[in-house]
Design a protein around this motif. Sequence first.
Motif, PDB file in Angstrom:
ATOM      1  N   GLN A 113      11.179  11.197 -16.248  1.00 34.67           N
ATOM      2  CA  GLN A 113      10.940  11.853 -14.963  1.00 34.67           C
ATOM      3  C   GLN A 113       9.962  11.037 -14.113  1.00 34.67           C
ATOM      4  N   MET A 114       8.957  10.458 -14.753  1.00 34.99           N
ATOM      5  CA  MET A 114       7.991   9.636 -14.014  1.00 34.99           C
ATOM      6  C   MET A 114       8.660   8.381 -13.455  1.00 34.99           C
ATOM      7  N   LYS A 115       9.603   7.827 -14.197  1.00 31.86           N
ATOM      8  CA  LYS A 115      10.377   6.696 -13.680  1.00 31.86           C
ATOM      9  C   LYS A 115      11.130   7.090 -12.420  1.00 31.86           C
ATOM     10  N   PRO A 132       4.218  19.112 -16.335  1.00 29.27           N
ATOM     11  CA  PRO A 132       4.572  19.511 -14.967  1.00 29.27           C
ATOM     12  C   PRO A 132       3.474  19.229 -13.952  1.00 29.27           C
ATOM     13  N   THR A 133       2.215  19.177 -14.410  1.00 31.37           N
ATOM     14  CA  THR A 133       1.125  18.798 -13.510  1.00 31.37           C
ATOM     15  C   THR A 133       1.320  17.371 -13.020  1.00 31.37           C
ATOM     16  N   GLN A 167       0.835  -1.191   0.000  1.00 26.42           N
ATOM     17  CA  GLN A 167       0.000   0.000   0.000  1.00 26.42           C
ATOM     18  C   GLN A 167       0.873   1.245   0.000  1.00 26.42           C
ATOM     19  N   ALA A 168       1.959   1.215   0.810  1.00 25.91           N
ATOM     20  CA  ALA A 168       2.850   2.371   0.864  1.00 25.91           C
ATOM     21  C   ALA A 168       3.486   2.634  -0.494  1.00 25.91           C
ATOM     22  N   ALA A 169       3.804   1.540  -1.196  1.00 20.12           N
ATOM     23  CA  ALA A 169       4.442   1.692  -2.501  1.00 20.12           C
ATOM     24  C   ALA A 169       3.497   2.277  -3.535  1.00 20.12           C
ATOM     25  N   THR A 170       2.199   2.120  -3.326  1.00 27.44           N
ATOM     26  CA  THR A 170       1.232   2.597  -4.304  1.00 27.44           C
ATOM     27  C   THR A 170       0.420   3.774  -3.796  1.00 27.44           C
ATOM     28  N   GLU A 171       0.918   4.443  -2.745  1.00 29.54           N
ATOM     29  CA  GLU A 171       0.191   5.599  -2.237  1.00 29.54           C
ATOM     30  C   GLU A 171       0.128   6.727  -3.252  1.00 29.54           C
ATOM     31  N   LYS A 172       1.163   6.849  -4.064  1.00 32.34           N
ATOM     32  CA  LYS A 172       1.132   7.872  -5.103  1.00 32.34           C
ATOM     33  C   LYS A 172       0.016   7.542  -6.092  1.00 32.34           C
ATOM     34  N   PRO A 173      -0.719   8.542  -6.528  1.00 33.38           N
ATOM     35  CA  PRO A 173      -1.812   8.248  -7.465  1.00 33.38           C
ATOM     36  C   PRO A 173      -1.281   7.827  -8.829  1.00 33.38           C
ATOM     37  N   ALA A 206       3.083  13.438  -8.940  1.00 31.75           N
ATOM     38  CA  ALA A 206       4.009  12.354  -8.599  1.00 31.75           C
ATOM     39  C   ALA A 206       4.928  12.709  -7.438  1.00 31.75           C
ATOM     40  N   GLY A 207       4.920  13.967  -7.038  1.00 38.02           N
ATOM     41  CA  GLY A 207       5.694  14.359  -5.869  1.00 38.02           C
ATOM     42  C   GLY A 207       7.117  14.771  -6.142  1.00 38.02           C
ATOM     43  N   ILE A 208       7.423  15.116  -7.406  1.00 38.08           N
ATOM     44  CA  ILE A 208       8.782  15.571  -7.713  1.00 38.08           C
ATOM     45  C   ILE A 208       8.713  16.925  -8.406  1.00 38.08           C
ATOM     46  N   PRO A 209       9.719  17.775  -8.207  1.00 37.98           N
ATOM     47  CA  PRO A 209       9.710  19.086  -8.857  1.00 37.98           C
ATOM     48  C   PRO A 209      10.004  18.962 -10.338  1.00 37.98           C
TER      49      PRO A 209
END
Length: 506
Positions: free
Chosen positions: A116-118, A377-378, A19-25, A383-386
């Motif tokens: 970047q998503m990787k 960029p959205t 679950q923690a690994a997939t918390e990101k949408p 994804a939680g990265i700049p």
Amino acid sequence: MKKIIPSAILVILGAVIAQAATEKPNILFIFADDLSYETIGAHGMLDIDTPHLDTLVERGTSFTHAYNMGAYNGAVCAASRAMLNSGRSVWNACWLGESDFKMSREKDEQHMWSQQMKKAGYKTYMTGKWHVGVPPNEVFDVAVDPRGGMPEDFWNKGSDDGTKPRYYGYFRPADENDYKNGWKPWDKSNGGYWKGGKHWSEVVADHGIEFLEDAAKQDKPFFIYLAFNAAHDPRQAPREYIERYPLDRIKLPENFRPEYEFKDEIGCGKTLRDAALAPFPRTEFAVKVHRQEYFALISHMDDQIGRVLQALKETRQLDNTYIVFTADHGLAVGHHGFIGKQNMYDHSVRVPFLIVGPDVKPGASNDTPIYLQDVMPTALEVAGIPAPEYVEFKSLLPLLNGTETQHYDAIYGAYKGLQRMICKKGWKLIHYPTINENRLYNMKADPMEMNDLSANPEYAAKIEELHAELLTLSTRLNDPLDYDDPVRSWNKASPPKKKKNKKNTH
């Protein structure tokens, strides 16, 4: 003494870790080709059937003024996709190709959206139209069935006896008799969308469903890049979709005209492939047939999107997934005498832009002008990265959560060295530099761009103001055009030409 952990606890711990690994949408990006902003039925501008896209309108937020920045060649879709995947504006993305990618790879730089998503921990998938100079299998974890700019068209296939050219898909239909005896959109014998045995839109949906089923078994969030060739020509769809749109159901665009007066000077004459799809001058009958085929291909694509959305629901990944639907640019199909997308009118530079996801307001509409490439960029912010420093577009999350009401000071548009555009505070200036002609529209009072105000002395100051801002914006965006010497400057600075293929892929 070694402690023995009960198996039940191990199962619980495993579930927690998963679950923690997939918390990101998750992010499902659905990309169409040649799709004008007006083509979503729920928007109420056209009589067109798009029930599955309509559900995205109901469940999420629609950005009603999403723009493509333009193109450095006739293949507007290639420029749009280069910007989308690199995050760079049009003149900074125009060099994106094999050599540029090889240089960045040698420096171990991660310049592409999927890379970047990787880095953010996502499993990346891609299928469908790519049309970017970087090999997709080198920037996605999984790339299945990537396709080129368009299905094989019917340009100059030659007559049966080989003595003269035959244009199956071009300069048609001249009249009702020509249509009766010409090729039909459901004819599979010419290949096109049916090359390989199954319609390409159906193939993209099939792969999308497979990806979703596989993603449900993964311990990573997913980023899926699902790119349809539809509704690009040749506009082929099953016969039942064509028959859904009898010609008496099709209305001519309000701003229809037989010819655009500067079509040759701005690069939209008979030598432009897209423009040659319909005969010159444009006729009401020909435009209705083209719009019939356009609507049919869109409705067919909508049904395939419906299949993908159903799979997302059945694999129980819907609630934790952002869905974005947009297109690389619009399309005229009869507006203003144009057929293609190589112009600066809204029907060709504006696209639908729908976003659904956690915390996205349902049934909302936002008329703030944006660029469609803002999705990159959205997604990175989700994804939680700049976003890297080189990304020139902006995240939409501040608009979605209400912390921002303005996004860009003005919207810029360009087509080769022949057309420029600026939109600001409800005004649009279109400038044709090689012939020093302008078009000025009050977009709030005249959204169909039918009342050109450029010859009215009352608006001379407005033209001067917008032109000055266009020059400033052009400089900021590294536009190579010298407005005082447009022909020479463009010929000197235009992007390097790639080797020509036998097939035209505009």
